[in-house]
Design a protein around this motif. Sequence first.
Motif, PDB file in Angstrom:
ATOM      1  N   GLU A 158      -6.286  27.668 -51.832  1.00  0.00           N
ATOM      2  CA  GLU A 158      -6.285  29.127 -51.863  1.00  0.00           C
ATOM      3  C   GLU A 158      -4.843  29.620 -51.827  1.00  0.00           C
ATOM      4  OE1 GLU A 158      -7.694  32.931 -49.140  1.00  0.00           O
ATOM      5  OE2 GLU A 158      -9.033  31.189 -49.321  1.00  0.00           O
ATOM      6  N   ASN A 194      -2.939  33.082 -51.313  1.00  0.00           N
ATOM      7  CA  ASN A 194      -3.101  34.459 -50.848  1.00  0.00           C
ATOM      8  C   ASN A 194      -1.840  35.214 -51.223  1.00  0.00           C
ATOM      9  OD1 ASN A 194      -3.264  36.860 -49.436  1.00  0.00           O
ATOM     10  ND2 ASN A 194      -3.549  35.916 -47.423  1.00  0.00           N
ATOM     11  N   ARG A 200      -6.616  37.141 -53.084  1.00  0.00           N
ATOM     12  CA  ARG A 200      -6.905  35.738 -52.801  1.00  0.00           C
ATOM     13  C   ARG A 200      -7.414  35.022 -54.053  1.00  0.00           C
ATOM     14  NH1 ARG A 200      -6.894  35.019 -47.263  1.00  0.00           N
ATOM     15  NH2 ARG A 200      -6.647  36.972 -46.108  1.00  0.00           N
ATOM     16  N   ARG A 250      -8.695  31.402 -55.522  1.00  0.00           N
ATOM     17  CA  ARG A 250      -9.295  30.172 -55.010  1.00  0.00           C
ATOM     18  C   ARG A 250      -9.543  29.195 -56.153  1.00  0.00           C
ATOM     19  NH1 ARG A 250     -11.533  34.545 -52.239  1.00  0.00           N
ATOM     20  NH2 ARG A 250     -11.452  34.399 -49.947  1.00  0.00           N
ATOM     21  N   SER A 303      -6.450  31.875 -44.789  1.00  0.00           N
ATOM     22  CA  SER A 303      -7.758  32.058 -45.424  1.00  0.00           C
ATOM     23  C   SER A 303      -8.808  32.382 -44.375  1.00  0.00           C
ATOM     24  CB  SER A 303      -8.155  30.780 -46.173  1.00  0.00           C
ATOM     25  OG  SER A 303      -9.471  30.873 -46.682  1.00  0.00           O
TER      26      SER A 303
END
Length: 740
Positions: A632, A634, A639, A641, A707
């Motif tokens: 992930e 950020n 975000r 993924r 996360s």
Amino acid sequence: MTTGHVGRTYQDSTPWWPQPPRPREGAPDVIVVVLDDVGFGSLGCYGSEIATPAMDGLARDGLRYTNFHVTPLCSPTRASLLTGRNHHAVGMSLLSNADSGFPGKRGTVTHRAATIAEVLRDTGYNTYALGKWHLAPMDQTSAIGPYDQWPLGRGFDRYYGFLEGISDQFHPELVQDNHRVEPPRTPEEGYHLTEDLVDRAIAYVSDHKSVGPDKPYFLYLAMGAGHAPHQAPEEYLRRHRGRYDEGWDVIRERRHARQIELGVIPPGTALAPRNDGVLPWAELPAGERAVAARLQESFAAMMEHTDAHLARLLAHLDRLGTRRDTLIVLMSDNGASQEGGRLGNTNSIAYENGDEVPHADNLARLDEIGGPRCHGNYPWGWAQAGNTPLKRYKQNTHAGGVRAPLVVCWPAEIAGGGVRSQFHHVIDVTPTILDVIGAEMPETRGGLPQLPVHGTSMRYTFADPAVPTRRTTQYFEMYGHRAIWHEGWKAVAYHERGTSYDDDRWELYHLDDDFSECHDLAAERPDVLHELIGHWWSEADRYEVFPLDDRNFAERAAMYHSAASPRRRRNFTLYPEMSRIPGGVTPLIYDRSYTIDAEVRLRDGDEGVLLSQGDVNGGHVLYVAGGRLHYEYNHQGIRYRVHGDRPLPAGDRTLSVLFRRTGDGKGVAALAVDGRPASEERPLTTARYLIGWQGLVLGRDALSPVSWDYPPGFPFTGTIERVRIELGDDVPGAVHEVFD
């Protein structure tokens, strides 16, 4: 010189014992409390509606200074506070995050400027520091140091706090003495940094008075409050719901009237007009008002929470019976911050990367503001209210950036309740403390000739409110903004970043008659303006201000890291036993290609974080969950993924993420297992200068989480042998030119 004698035996010898240094008889204990980004009008005793009874009590028992000035930024003010010298002269023109390559811009305090802690320790005091430091170069804050600019390297016997300029109040990256430690509790268990710092302060004082009751101490307590993120326990946040729905115009007018009533501004002082970009509250759309009010609520909650815990420390001094003989200095390091932007901000990394958080994103996080999931900062309108009645903000050399609250309380010598209007500057605090305890700054220390002290003791003001100021001149500079105060007059120039300094317009104010810098006399008194501008240039030359530099600290840091820092290296091997690598030392993955290979030993069912860097504002994390590999990224709350497309087999494995830069601030990420692709490429946007405030750790995602897709911490249950990181050479822009 000794008075003993060494003979052949003890019978014909005379013993003697070296005497440790001792301060003068009756020298007081000294506590300096530094608030962060708290503007002139933000405390109850300076006109605010925010409840600060402990701080107000110090003012009631001591003195409030209304003409006290600081630098426009945190590290420079702290450098001046602790040394008694001007910040450029000691090497701290901006922040300790980078060395700009020039004598006045080293991002560190030269050892030719001894700190008050070093001098007091040499004099026989014990010295303790707590809270924010932000005086060590950020690339020198890892476990390998060097440690000479850490608190213990600059004269403190003990330290507990954070080395960076900003801290999550629920998840701080803590340092105790010269090593990193974890917070003693979690937010779920009621942890907050302010309470922790005051607990430690009480413990330090208790230890000291239990063992050495006749020996004085110096305690430096640098709060994280009220710097963003503005975070407070839920009970404090709830108290303020709806309190600021009336908006900044009403609050500013009330504070202005209260300041006149309290005598902290003269009758007739004008309330400065709204700063550029600040709209009347009534003109804001309802959603923007809701976010802005909630952000101000969190600041007020943070300040009231801080005051409540400062009250615990003061009550402890009362319990020990030492309050009367303790000199307490309470101040702010600069004015209220403009770093929340026009709309306010729920992601502080976005500001550092030059981005504005969209209003829709702020509104979506309304109920998270003030809590551990949000790094919030109020908008410009509330910052100007914090600086009532002044104009502009932190970073600027107008009064809103440099006129700050100062309270001095010493019941043994100072009659309480007074207001003092003599001009003073933060460089005057150290000379005042030295004057009070009867010590002097040495001419040499550690074999190094010392810079002269630039400040003047304020002790002469303690007994006489009408005595003329003993200061004549003080210059200011930050990001190319310039100002000079001279014998009651002030010339100031606001600088637009990237423009010629020759195009800056100088303003002129007679502060003896114009507290809030509202009546520009440049056209009426060109003779005075010309003289003051000449003074500024000579003072700037004298104190190492040049060259002028209007780049922000992230730009300067990027240039330094690519041109001079050990962080130029492109290959890293990290081991799971290492302590947290702070943000200033992590591999520079920003806006470039990189590969992360985690060499692990997996059993069936193993899961957890392999590598994490950053916090709720931004970061990246590689982890195993549900039998698959995940990554992930950020980016300022957005975000991205990437999920593995097949179960991971047990055994010795190399688990990888490969990021390929495809343009400015963007690229594609994919996963691999043992060198074979394990996912499709996922496009994502990336950080320009900073990815997150917190550092890098292996085997868990401790502290503020990158996360929300796994349990807190999520420690890896398998075995990590090592993690290798390889950085590409596709660094953009000016930094790329340095690599070439």
